[in-house]
Design a protein around this motif. Structure first.
Motif, PDB file in Angstrom:
ATOM      1  N   ALA A 182       1.254  -1.247   0.305  1.00 21.70           N
ATOM      2  CA  ALA A 182      -0.031   0.132  -0.019  1.00 21.70           C
ATOM      3  C   ALA A 182       1.088   1.426  -0.287  1.00 21.70           C
ATOM      4  CB  ALA A 182      -0.989   0.049   1.458  1.00 21.70           C
ATOM      5  N   LEU A 225      -7.292   2.360  -8.843  1.00 23.00           N
ATOM      6  CA  LEU A 225      -7.834   2.832  -7.532  1.00 23.00           C
ATOM      7  C   LEU A 225      -8.022   4.314  -7.666  1.00 23.00           C
ATOM      8  CD1 LEU A 225      -5.599   1.032  -4.747  1.00 23.00           C
ATOM      9  CD2 LEU A 225      -7.943   1.068  -5.226  1.00 23.00           C
ATOM     10  N   ARG A 226      -7.258   5.096  -8.119  1.00 18.54           N
ATOM     11  CA  ARG A 226      -7.199   6.479  -8.462  1.00 18.54           C
ATOM     12  C   ARG A 226      -7.442   6.593 -10.178  1.00 18.54           C
ATOM     13  NH1 ARG A 226      -5.869  10.163  -4.909  1.00 18.54           N
ATOM     14  NH2 ARG A 226      -7.408   7.826  -3.526  1.00 18.54           N
ATOM     15  N   ARG A 281      -2.656   1.221  -8.983  1.00 19.03           N
ATOM     16  CA  ARG A 281      -2.898   2.813  -8.133  1.00 19.03           C
ATOM     17  C   ARG A 281      -3.246   3.218  -9.395  1.00 19.03           C
ATOM     18  NH1 ARG A 281       2.610   4.620  -9.470  1.00 19.03           N
ATOM     19  NH2 ARG A 281       2.850   3.876  -6.931  1.00 19.03           N
ATOM     20  N   ILE A 324       1.961  -2.466  -9.653  1.00 26.40           N
ATOM     21  CA  ILE A 324       1.903  -1.572  -8.659  1.00 26.40           C
ATOM     22  C   ILE A 324       1.350  -0.274  -9.399  1.00 26.40           C
ATOM     23  CG2 ILE A 324       2.677   0.625  -7.066  1.00 26.40           C
ATOM     24  CD1 ILE A 324       2.750  -2.057  -5.453  1.00 26.40           C
ATOM     25  N   ALA A 325       1.773   0.082 -10.280  1.00 29.02           N
ATOM     26  CA  ALA A 325       1.226   1.319 -11.066  1.00 29.02           C
ATOM     27  C   ALA A 325      -0.129   1.076 -11.445  1.00 29.02           C
ATOM     28  CB  ALA A 325       2.175   2.096 -12.791  1.00 29.02           C
ATOM     29  N   ARG A 370       3.625   1.460  -1.399  1.00 22.34           N
ATOM     30  CA  ARG A 370       4.256   1.458  -2.785  1.00 22.34           C
ATOM     31  C   ARG A 370       3.499   2.309  -3.712  1.00 22.34           C
ATOM     32  NH1 ARG A 370       6.452  -3.789  -4.313  1.00 22.34           N
ATOM     33  NH2 ARG A 370       6.950  -2.937  -6.135  1.00 22.34           N
ATOM     34  N   ILE A 371       1.646   1.652  -3.315  1.00 22.63           N
ATOM     35  CA  ILE A 371       0.991   2.426  -4.298  1.00 22.63           C
ATOM     36  C   ILE A 371       0.510   3.757  -4.188  1.00 22.63           C
ATOM     37  CG2 ILE A 371      -1.579   2.386  -4.389  1.00 22.63           C
ATOM     38  CD1 ILE A 371      -1.481  -0.368  -3.738  1.00 22.63           C
ATOM     39  N   GLY A 372       0.994   4.323  -2.928  1.00 24.57           N
ATOM     40  CA  GLY A 372       1.671   5.757  -2.808  1.00 24.57           C
ATOM     41  C   GLY A 372       0.672   6.067  -2.182  1.00 24.57           C
ATOM     42  N   LEU A 373      -1.076   6.078  -2.403  1.00 28.68           N
ATOM     43  CA  LEU A 373      -2.043   7.020  -2.097  1.00 28.68           C
ATOM     44  C   LEU A 373      -2.477   7.059  -0.863  1.00 28.68           C
ATOM     45  CD1 LEU A 373      -4.166   5.395  -4.973  1.00 28.68           C
ATOM     46  CD2 LEU A 373      -3.296   7.610  -4.855  1.00 28.68           C
ATOM     47  N   TYR A 432      -6.796   1.720   3.975  1.00 28.19           N
ATOM     48  CA  TYR A 432      -6.754   0.438   4.124  1.00 28.19           C
ATOM     49  C   TYR A 432      -7.332  -0.586   5.271  1.00 28.19           C
ATOM     50  CZ  TYR A 432      -3.797   1.469   0.185  1.00 28.19           C
ATOM     51  OH  TYR A 432      -3.111   2.614  -0.917  1.00 28.19           O
ATOM     52  N   ASP A 468       7.567  -2.494  -9.626  1.00 24.57           N
ATOM     53  CA  ASP A 468       6.776  -2.049  -9.999  1.00 24.57           C
ATOM     54  C   ASP A 468       5.436  -1.252 -11.092  1.00 24.57           C
ATOM     55  OD1 ASP A 468       8.518  -1.047  -8.107  1.00 24.57           O
ATOM     56  OD2 ASP A 468      10.681  -0.254  -9.396  1.00 24.57           O
TER      57      ASP A 468
END
Length: 211
Positions: free
Chosen positions: A42, A209-210, A206, A202-203, A44-47, A52, A199
């Motif tokens: 989470a 989610l966004r 992200r 992960i992108a 690493r996802i960076g939001l 969570y 990575d």
């Protein structure tokens, strides 16, 4: 849901309260892992504004055998894990978060559990992110996939081309089942890699989610 039930749920949380933003992401760890591993993903996802909530398995495993073993080999542990996940969802609903605002995010064994839970509770969810996972059951399993129960739902399924634990064929079968149920499924297949989350995955998470 009453406080006694809440106390029985082995959960940890990060980010804002789900009620503050009207959504939540449920994190489901892999075999031998813990919620700490999922919170690392989470991060690493960076939001930072995403709530969570991680559930944790007793003994760090949701079920004892491989996910493509005969179903009876993993009982009653599999049913208990699915019930635990449902209990958390019901708790979130009681807090005002509907299922269409709940995202399931799992890795490996946790991704398999997330896929199986979604299949058994077919309706529009906030999303599914399955890092190296697929539906649970032996190779000859046939899944009924009629109707559009997952219409307009976004699903991300990723895997390596030669993952040692989750065959690529099962990830693709799972994607096909969910497409037949109406979901918008994105598959990302990567060259041979370690059993982990790179990575680019992960992108992709992200972006789901966004959007």
């Amino acid at each position: 849901m009453n406080d006694n039930v809440h106390l029985r749920l082995p959960t940890q949380a990060s980010g804002p309260a789900p009620e503050a933003v009207g959504m939540a992401v449920i994190l489901i760890h892999g075999r031998t892992q813990s919620s700490a591993d999922m919170f690392a993903l989470a991060e690493r996802i960076g939001l930072a504004d995403v709530p969570y909530i991680a559930i944790e398995a007793a003994g760090n495993s949701w079920y004892p055998d491989k996910f493509m073993a005969p179903l009876e080999n993993n009982q009653p542990y599999l049913d208990f894990a699915l019930e635990l996940l449902e209990a958390l969802v019901v708790e979130l609903e009681a807090r005002g978060i509907p299922r269409e605002r709940i995202v399931l995010l799992g890795f490996s064994q946790g991704a398999c559990l997330a896929c199986e839970y979604l299949y058994r509770h077919p309706q529009r969810w906030g999303g599914l992110i399955a890092f190296t996972g697929g539906l649970i059951g032996p190779p000859e399993t046939q899944w009924s996939a009629q109707g559009d129960q997952l219409a307009d739902m976004s699903i991300l399924i990723s895997n390596g081309a030669t993952d040692p634990w989750v065959p690529l064929s099962r990830s693709r079968e799972t994607a096909d089942v969910f497409r037949q149920m109406g979901a918008r499924v994105t598959e990302h297949i990567y060259p041979p890699r370690e059993h982990g989350v790179i990575d680019d995955e992960i992108a992709q998470a992200r972006a789901l989610l966004r959007p």
